[in-house]
Design an enzyme around this catalytic site. Structure first.
Site, PDB file in Angstrom:
ATOM      1  N   ASN A 122     -18.012  51.248  16.254  1.00 19.59           N
ATOM      2  CA  ASN A 122     -19.162  52.103  15.972  1.00 19.59           C
ATOM      3  C   ASN A 122     -20.374  51.515  16.693  1.00 19.59           C
ATOM      4  OD1 ASN A 122     -21.308  53.455  14.859  1.00 19.59           O
ATOM      5  ND2 ASN A 122     -20.589  53.296  12.747  1.00 19.59           N
ATOM      6  N   ARG A 130     -16.717  55.996  17.007  1.00 20.72           N
ATOM      7  CA  ARG A 130     -17.617  56.975  16.411  1.00 20.72           C
ATOM      8  C   ARG A 130     -18.577  57.471  17.497  1.00 20.72           C
ATOM      9  NH1 ARG A 130     -22.962  55.918  13.634  1.00 20.72           N
ATOM     10  NH2 ARG A 130     -23.399  57.854  12.533  1.00 20.72           N
ATOM     11  N   HIS A 166     -23.790  63.016   9.446  1.00 25.52           N
ATOM     12  CA  HIS A 166     -23.027  62.371   8.358  1.00 25.52           C
ATOM     13  C   HIS A 166     -21.724  63.124   8.073  1.00 25.52           C
ATOM     14  CE1 HIS A 166     -27.164  60.844   7.003  1.00 25.52           C
ATOM     15  NE2 HIS A 166     -26.497  59.770   7.388  1.00 25.52           N
ATOM     16  N   ARG A 209     -38.094  58.788   7.089  1.00 24.17           N
ATOM     17  CA  ARG A 209     -38.218  60.145   7.669  1.00 24.17           C
ATOM     18  C   ARG A 209     -38.747  61.119   6.616  1.00 24.17           C
ATOM     19  NH1 ARG A 209     -32.201  60.160  10.108  1.00 24.17           N
ATOM     20  NH2 ARG A 209     -32.126  58.183   9.007  1.00 24.17           N
ATOM     21  N   GLU A 264     -16.664  55.594   6.270  1.00 20.19           N
ATOM     22  CA  GLU A 264     -16.587  56.281   7.571  1.00 20.19           C
ATOM     23  C   GLU A 264     -15.555  55.624   8.477  1.00 20.19           C
ATOM     24  OE1 GLU A 264     -20.894  55.907   7.664  1.00 20.19           O
ATOM     25  OE2 GLU A 264     -20.993  57.924   8.483  1.00 20.19           O
TER      26      GLU A 264
END
Ligand code: AMP
Length: 414
Positions: free
Chosen positions: A6, A89, A178, A239, A383
């Site tokens: 990843n 990924r 996601h 954010r 993940e």
């Protein structure tokens, strides 16, 4: 064994799985690639090492990973040939990739074509894949996209109300992120409930440093809170999440902020950090709110409000929900936030069992009382496992692909 990779813009995470995926035999992370303070944290079995070193780029990071995996003291492999497939990924697969795929030169070109959609992430993902293919040329490589799970959203959910040409000509639309986490968690929710995911309407709340709320009906993503980029939906660590985009014109033309400044403020200085003035970490914000800090209390209230509002919207999208599923850093670790979110959702049949909630951290758990109309679950995300599963699923067909690539092949070209 199966290796998962990843690559972030300055990091590389890796995990090495046994071939049946029942064991993680080694894992680690290379941090601050190309920066000062570059280092590697690696573990295999009981061995744990930390290495500070100069790591110029992702290529040299990957070579250090292989060296560590082969190391006689803290490694996990006697021969690099024991790695039988590699899963990678990638953040953005545009509307090209609706599932994970085996890497070919054509796939890399298509992935490169998606770079304008994720200029910070896709180049690092590509570098990682190219380097891994150079060092492990004889094994299948698979790429898993964060966006592909959401490709099942209908146009009514993924087209924006802008002139249609932006969608048709420039692929400007809701993509969602996601997806690898939401797909894994949806499957796990089915397992916890002992029901096929095809029969369930789930709202997955991936509440981490980034936040995605996802409507999953029959195992397919039908709407999601993030959009063209990783910004919209619920307020996150730094954010802002949803706000009136008209405000950007105001910040620019009235407050005279330039675009890079507005972008930095919205992505890096907003959210929990921007409201609380204390931290982007929910633990710190909740602790300060408990100690009487009003802005921290407001940040928590806003976060909870935004999640609840999104859950209600997605219940409307699916005509009801069967389970509300919490995952990622906040979702898996904070009984307090889970209870606060559930407390406004009784009208959807959501109830929480206080004891089960308190005991339900970091493991698959049903935290609603027996007989509740809507199940509430904690489903820890993984993940890397999802990437490893896809790698095993697709690597099996790699020999077909080699046949296709062969000039002698009678099969039609890809
Ligand atoms: P993730 O992005 O999934 O790794 O989640 C990271 C975030 O999870 C951190 O920034 C924290 O805000 C949050 N987190 C982790 N543990 C807890 C906890 N016990 N209570 C509240 N938030 C937590």
């Amino acid at each position: 064994m199966i290796l998962t990779i990843n690559c972030g813009s300055s990091s590389l995470k890796y995990q090495l799985y046994s071939s049946d995926l029942t064991r993680v035999v080694a894992k680690g992370m290379v941090s601050r690639i190309g920066e000062t303070g570059a280092h590697i944290d690696h573990s295999a079995g009981r061995e744990r090492i930390h290495q500070d070193m100069v790591i110029a780029d992702h290529g040299s990071a990957f070579r250090h990973v292989i060296d560590n995996l082969l190391h006689p003291e803290w490694g996990a492999l006697t021969d690099i040939g024991l790695i039988t497939a590699v899963g990678h990924r990638a953040v953005h697969g545009g509307d090209t990739f609706v599932d994970s795929v085996l890497v070919t030169d054509a796939v890399l070109r298509q992935l490169e074509a998606c770079t304008p959609l994720a200029p910070l992430h896709n180049p690092a993902n590509l570098l990682g894949i190219e380097e891994a293919r150079r060092l492990l040329p004889d094994v299948p490589h698979v790429v898993v996209f964060d966006t592909s799970f959401h490709q099942t959203m209908p146009p009514s959910a993924h087209v924006y109300g802008l002139p249609y040409r932006f969608y048709g000509e420039h692929k400007i639309r809701r993509y969602g992120f996601h997806g690898t986490s939401c797909r894994y968690v949806s499957g796990l929710a089915g397992e916890i409930l002992g029901r096929p995911v095809e029969d369930l309407r789930l709202v997955v709340c991936h509440l981490g440093n980034g936040v995605t709320i996802d409507a999953v009906a029959g195992g397919r993503s039908v709407d999601t809170s993030m959009g063209f980029g990783t910004f919209s939906g619920v307020m996150m660590g730094t954010r802002a999440g949803d706000f009136d985009p008209g405000l950007i014109f105001h910040l620019h033309s009235v407050l005279k902020l330039d675009m890079p400044e507005i972008e930095r403020i919205c992505y890096k200085e907003s959210g929990l950090l921007g409201i609380s003035g204390v931290s982007n970490d929910m633990r710190d914000v909740v602790a300060a709110a408990d100690a009487g800090n009003e802005r921290c209390a407001l940040a928590v209230d806003m976060f909870v409000h935004m999640v609840r509002k999104q859950v209600g919207a997605f219940a409307a999208v699916m005509g009801g929900i069967d389970a509300l599923v919490f995952t990622a850093g906040i979702g898996e670790n904070s009984p307090y936030i889970r209870a606060r979110i559930a407390a406004g959702l009784e009208f959807l049949g959501v109830e929480i069992d206080a004891q089960a909630n308190a005991d339900g951290n970091r493991k698959p758990a049903l935290i609603s009382p027996a007989g509740a109309r809507t199940a509430v679950l904690v489903a820890p995300t993984d993940e890397e496992m999802m990437i490893a599963r896809d790698t095993v699923r697709l690597a099996g067909s790699a020999h077909l692909l080699r046949l296709q690539d062969s000039p002698l092949s009678l099969l039609p070209a890809e």
